[in-house]
Write an enzyme that holds these catalytic residues in place. Structure first.
Site, short mmCIF file in Angstrom:
data_model
loop_
_atom_site.label_atom_id
_atom_site.label_comp_id
_atom_site.label_asym_id
_atom_site.label_seq_id
_atom_site.Cartn_x
_atom_site.Cartn_y
_atom_site.Cartn_z
N LEU A 295 1.09 -1.00 -0.20
CA LEU A 295 0.12 -0.29 0.01
C LEU A 295 0.68 1.33 0.01
O LEU A 295 2.08 1.25 0.74
CB LEU A 295 -0.89 -0.12 1.63
CG LEU A 295 -2.14 -1.29 1.15
CD1 LEU A 295 -2.89 -1.30 2.18
CD2 LEU A 295 -2.95 -1.22 -0.78
N CYS A 296 -0.22 2.39 -0.50
CA CYS A 296 1.02 3.50 -0.95
C CYS A 296 2.40 3.84 -0.45
O CYS A 296 2.95 3.52 -1.62
CB CYS A 296 0.25 4.40 -0.18
SG CYS A 296 0.29 5.97 0.58
#
Length: 140
Positions: A29-30
């Site tokens: 994620l991110c």
């Protein structure tokens, strides 16, 4: 800012063109995705096309924003050969804006002799800096 040379290059290398590198960001994620991406593209030359394979639902927002910050060219979605995965393309710039080692969504501090730069927030004015909410929280 797009130049006529950029338009010719863009027409010659669409997002679906064979990439010079594919970064597998499955499950990331991110921040972790951007850290892996930044590490894996560090050795590539300007103009290289990179495909990012991801399951991150925020990638359609994060990748264009990161490209805008760093100067890389976001090419958009690419046809995905893997079910359940999205693929996005980008083209590397010759002079990317460096980002912080642990916060790839922030530009790296610059070094300067100017006393009123971000490296020296107190400068000659004697003002003190304070942390912003953005500095104290994660992006996602």
């Amino acid at each position: 800012m797009t130049t006529p040379d950029d338009a010719v290059r863009n027409a010659a290398a669409p997002a679906n063109a064979a990439p010079d590198l594919t970064v597998d960001g499955t499950g990331l994620l991110c921040v972790q995705l951007l850290l892996r991406l930044r590490k894996q593209i560090a050795h590539l030359p300007a103009g290289a096309v990179v495909h990012i394979l991801t399951t991150d639902p925020a990638a359609p927002l994060d990748l264009p924003a990161w490209c805008h910050l760093t100067g890389h060219e976001y090419l958009g979605p690419v046809l995905s050969p893997a079910p359940g995965h999205d693929v996005y393309g980008l083209r590397l710039t010759s002079a990317p804006v460096p980002t912080r080692p642990d916060r790839p969504w922030h530009p790296a501090p610059t070094t300067s002799n100017d006393p009123d730069t971000p490296d020296n927030p107190e400068g000659t004015s004697g003002a003190t800096s304070q942390a912003t909410p953005e500095d104290t929280t994660a992006a996602h």
